[in-house]
Design a protein around this motif. Structure first.
Motif, PDB file in Angstrom:
ATOM      1  N   ARG A 184       1.370  -1.055  -0.344  1.00 61.49           N
ATOM      2  CA  ARG A 184      -0.160   0.070  -0.040  1.00 61.49           C
ATOM      3  C   ARG A 184       1.034   1.326   0.015  1.00 61.49           C
ATOM      4  NH1 ARG A 184      -1.666   2.051   5.679  1.00 61.49           N
ATOM      5  NH2 ARG A 184      -0.417   1.496   6.284  1.00 61.49           N
ATOM      6  N   PHE A 185       0.370   2.173  -0.270  1.00 66.86           N
ATOM      7  CA  PHE A 185       0.821   4.014  -0.166  1.00 66.86           C
ATOM      8  C   PHE A 185       0.571   4.871   1.289  1.00 66.86           C
ATOM      9  CE2 PHE A 185       0.798   3.597  -4.632  1.00 66.86           C
ATOM     10  CZ  PHE A 185       2.065   4.416  -5.541  1.00 66.86           C
ATOM     11  N   LEU A 186       1.441   4.911   1.716  1.00 66.79           N
ATOM     12  CA  LEU A 186       1.359   5.687   3.675  1.00 66.79           C
ATOM     13  C   LEU A 186       1.021   6.942   2.603  1.00 66.79           C
ATOM     14  CD1 LEU A 186       4.058   4.091   5.417  1.00 66.79           C
ATOM     15  CD2 LEU A 186       1.432   3.369   5.137  1.00 66.79           C
ATOM     16  N   PRO A 187      -0.167   7.823   3.219  1.00 64.10           N
ATOM     17  CA  PRO A 187      -0.980   6.995   4.410  1.00 64.10           C
ATOM     18  C   PRO A 187      -2.242   6.881   4.370  1.00 64.10           C
ATOM     19  CG  PRO A 187      -1.112   9.911   4.865  1.00 64.10           C
ATOM     20  CD  PRO A 187       0.151   9.107   3.162  1.00 64.10           C
ATOM     21  N   ASP A 188      -3.067   6.847   2.657  1.00 64.18           N
ATOM     22  CA  ASP A 188      -3.736   6.269   2.042  1.00 64.18           C
ATOM     23  C   ASP A 188      -3.755   5.461   0.594  1.00 64.18           C
ATOM     24  OD1 ASP A 188      -6.992   6.017   1.737  1.00 64.18           O
ATOM     25  OD2 ASP A 188      -6.891   7.700   1.123  1.00 64.18           O
ATOM     26  N   ASN A 189      -3.925   4.444   0.903  1.00 61.91           N
ATOM     27  CA  ASN A 189      -3.557   3.839  -0.256  1.00 61.91           C
ATOM     28  C   ASN A 189      -4.774   4.370  -2.119  1.00 61.91           C
ATOM     29  OD1 ASN A 189      -2.710   2.046  -2.020  1.00 61.91           O
ATOM     30  ND2 ASN A 189      -3.935   0.181  -1.573  1.00 61.91           N
ATOM     31  N   LYS A 190      -5.754   5.080  -1.567  1.00 56.74           N
ATOM     32  CA  LYS A 190      -6.294   5.587  -2.527  1.00 56.74           C
ATOM     33  C   LYS A 190      -6.040   7.000  -2.950  1.00 56.74           C
ATOM     34  CE  LYS A 190     -10.305   3.334  -1.104  1.00 56.74           C
ATOM     35  NZ  LYS A 190     -11.259   3.065  -0.036  1.00 56.74           N
ATOM     36  N   LYS A 191      -5.420   7.558  -2.392  1.00 55.82           N
ATOM     37  CA  LYS A 191      -4.583   9.193  -2.740  1.00 55.82           C
ATOM     38  C   LYS A 191      -3.929   8.828  -2.716  1.00 55.82           C
ATOM     39  CE  LYS A 191      -8.616  12.259  -3.521  1.00 55.82           C
ATOM     40  NZ  LYS A 191      -8.808  13.454  -3.348  1.00 55.82           N
ATOM     41  N   PRO A 192      -2.635   8.593  -2.838  1.00 52.50           N
ATOM     42  CA  PRO A 192      -0.743   8.973  -2.742  1.00 52.50           C
ATOM     43  C   PRO A 192      -0.808  10.073  -2.648  1.00 52.50           C
ATOM     44  CG  PRO A 192      -0.581   7.810  -4.672  1.00 52.50           C
ATOM     45  CD  PRO A 192      -2.559   8.203  -4.175  1.00 52.50           C
ATOM     46  N   GLU A 193       0.186  10.604  -0.908  1.00 50.48           N
ATOM     47  CA  GLU A 193       0.054  11.600  -0.771  1.00 50.48           C
ATOM     48  C   GLU A 193       1.487  11.918  -0.633  1.00 50.48           C
ATOM     49  OE1 GLU A 193      -2.047  13.531   2.327  1.00 50.48           O
ATOM     50  OE2 GLU A 193      -3.914  12.769   1.978  1.00 50.48           O
ATOM     51  N   SER A 194       2.381  13.038  -0.970  1.00 50.39           N
ATOM     52  CA  SER A 194       3.924  13.236  -0.974  1.00 50.39           C
ATOM     53  C   SER A 194       3.851  13.788   0.151  1.00 50.39           C
ATOM     54  CB  SER A 194       4.289  14.190  -1.955  1.00 50.39           C
ATOM     55  OG  SER A 194       3.600  15.506  -1.544  1.00 50.39           O
ATOM     56  N   LEU A 195       4.935  13.266   1.194  1.00 44.94           N
ATOM     57  CA  LEU A 195       5.506  13.881   2.669  1.00 44.94           C
ATOM     58  C   LEU A 195       5.958  15.080   2.301  1.00 44.94           C
ATOM     59  CD1 LEU A 195       8.493  10.903   3.098  1.00 44.94           C
ATOM     60  CD2 LEU A 195       6.235  10.730   4.071  1.00 44.94           C
ATOM     61  N   LYS A 196       5.888  15.493   3.938  1.00 43.13           N
ATOM     62  CA  LYS A 196       5.365  16.925   4.238  1.00 43.13           C
ATOM     63  C   LYS A 196       6.310  17.357   5.536  1.00 43.13           C
ATOM     64  CE  LYS A 196       1.886  18.520   1.014  1.00 43.13           C
ATOM     65  NZ  LYS A 196       1.868  16.855   0.432  1.00 43.13           N
ATOM     66  N   GLY A 197       6.471  18.699   6.432  1.00 49.68           N
ATOM     67  CA  GLY A 197       6.933  18.942   7.270  1.00 49.68           C
ATOM     68  C   GLY A 197       8.395  17.874   7.641  1.00 49.68           C
ATOM     69  N   LYS A 198       7.830  17.468   9.442  1.00 51.06           N
ATOM     70  CA  LYS A 198       8.890  16.713   9.666  1.00 51.06           C
ATOM     71  C   LYS A 198       8.673  14.869   9.280  1.00 51.06           C
ATOM     72  CE  LYS A 198       8.437  18.659  14.571  1.00 51.06           C
ATOM     73  NZ  LYS A 198       9.324  18.454  15.399  1.00 51.06           N
ATOM     74  N   ASP A 199       8.173  14.860   8.244  1.00 48.98           N
ATOM     75  CA  ASP A 199       8.155  13.471   7.645  1.00 48.98           C
ATOM     76  C   ASP A 199       9.313  13.332   6.848  1.00 48.98           C
ATOM     77  OD1 ASP A 199       6.645  12.125   9.537  1.00 48.98           O
ATOM     78  OD2 ASP A 199       4.648  12.466   8.319  1.00 48.98           O
ATOM     79  N   LEU A 200       9.370  14.858   6.055  1.00 51.02           N
ATOM     80  CA  LEU A 200      10.069  14.984   4.721  1.00 51.02           C
ATOM     81  C   LEU A 200      11.874  15.260   5.232  1.00 51.02           C
ATOM     82  CD1 LEU A 200      10.478  14.859   1.358  1.00 51.02           C
ATOM     83  CD2 LEU A 200      10.008  17.971   2.308  1.00 51.02           C
TER      84      LEU A 200
END
Length: 172
Positions: free
Chosen positions: A85-101
């Motif tokens: 799966r994609f994180l955080p949502d498999n239906k709409k992949p979102e790019s990393l942002k903030g502290k995660d990036l």
């Protein structure tokens, strides 16, 4: 460029990347995304002998560097063997942002392999990182094992906390 997180079957990270490249070539994909599969170098003691081995830094996760994921690319990724799966949502992949990036950019700055950091201990027996991937993560260190030459680091990623081991060498 954006970074996306793909969860794959643990242990099949490299095979997933190879399988995707074959699928993309067969589909005549003109732009192949860049994958980042960070690994860490650890010192292993076995039968009294020390050796260096590579292990996944984030087992079961691959990072995809790409502008925007369209439906065509999404379908090819999902059809690759080992995809979960994609994180955080498999239906709409979102790019990393903030502290995660910031966390991923910290590890990508050291290349594909997080080498062994160098450290020293102060007069209060607290660890001080001199160089390497642990530099800047001192506040996240929760355990130091001098014998195994490892530190346990607590990282927050996608609102979850997890522990990873990273290696270090002591300098005088």
């Amino acid at each position: 460029m954006n970074f996306y997180v793909i969860q794959v079957i643990t242990g099949s990270e490299e095979n997933f990347i190879k399988n995707f490249k074959v699928i993309a070539e067969n589909a005549c994909q003109t732009e192949i995304p860049e994958f980042f599969f960070p690994q860490k170098k650890l010192i292993i003691r076995k039968s009294g002998l020390l050796s260096e081995k590579l292990y996944p830094l984030f087992p079961g996760y691959i990072f995809l560097k790409y502008n925007e994921i369209d439906n065509n690319l999404l379908g090819m990724l999902k059809s690759s063997a080992g995809f979960c799966r994609f994180l955080p949502d498999n239906k709409k992949p979102e790019s990393l942002k903030g502290k995660d990036l910031e966390l991923i950019l910290h590890f990508t700055s050291f290349g594909a392999v997080a080498d062994i950091s160098t450290a020293k201990f102060d007069e209060n027996d607290r660890i001080q990182i001199v160089s390497g991937p642990l530099k800047g993560l001192e506040g996240c260190i929760i355990k130091v094992d001098r014998r195994k030459k490892r530190v346990k680091v607590k990282l927050d990623f996608y609102e979850n906390s997890f522990l990873i081991d990273l290696g270090f060498e002591i300098i005088q």
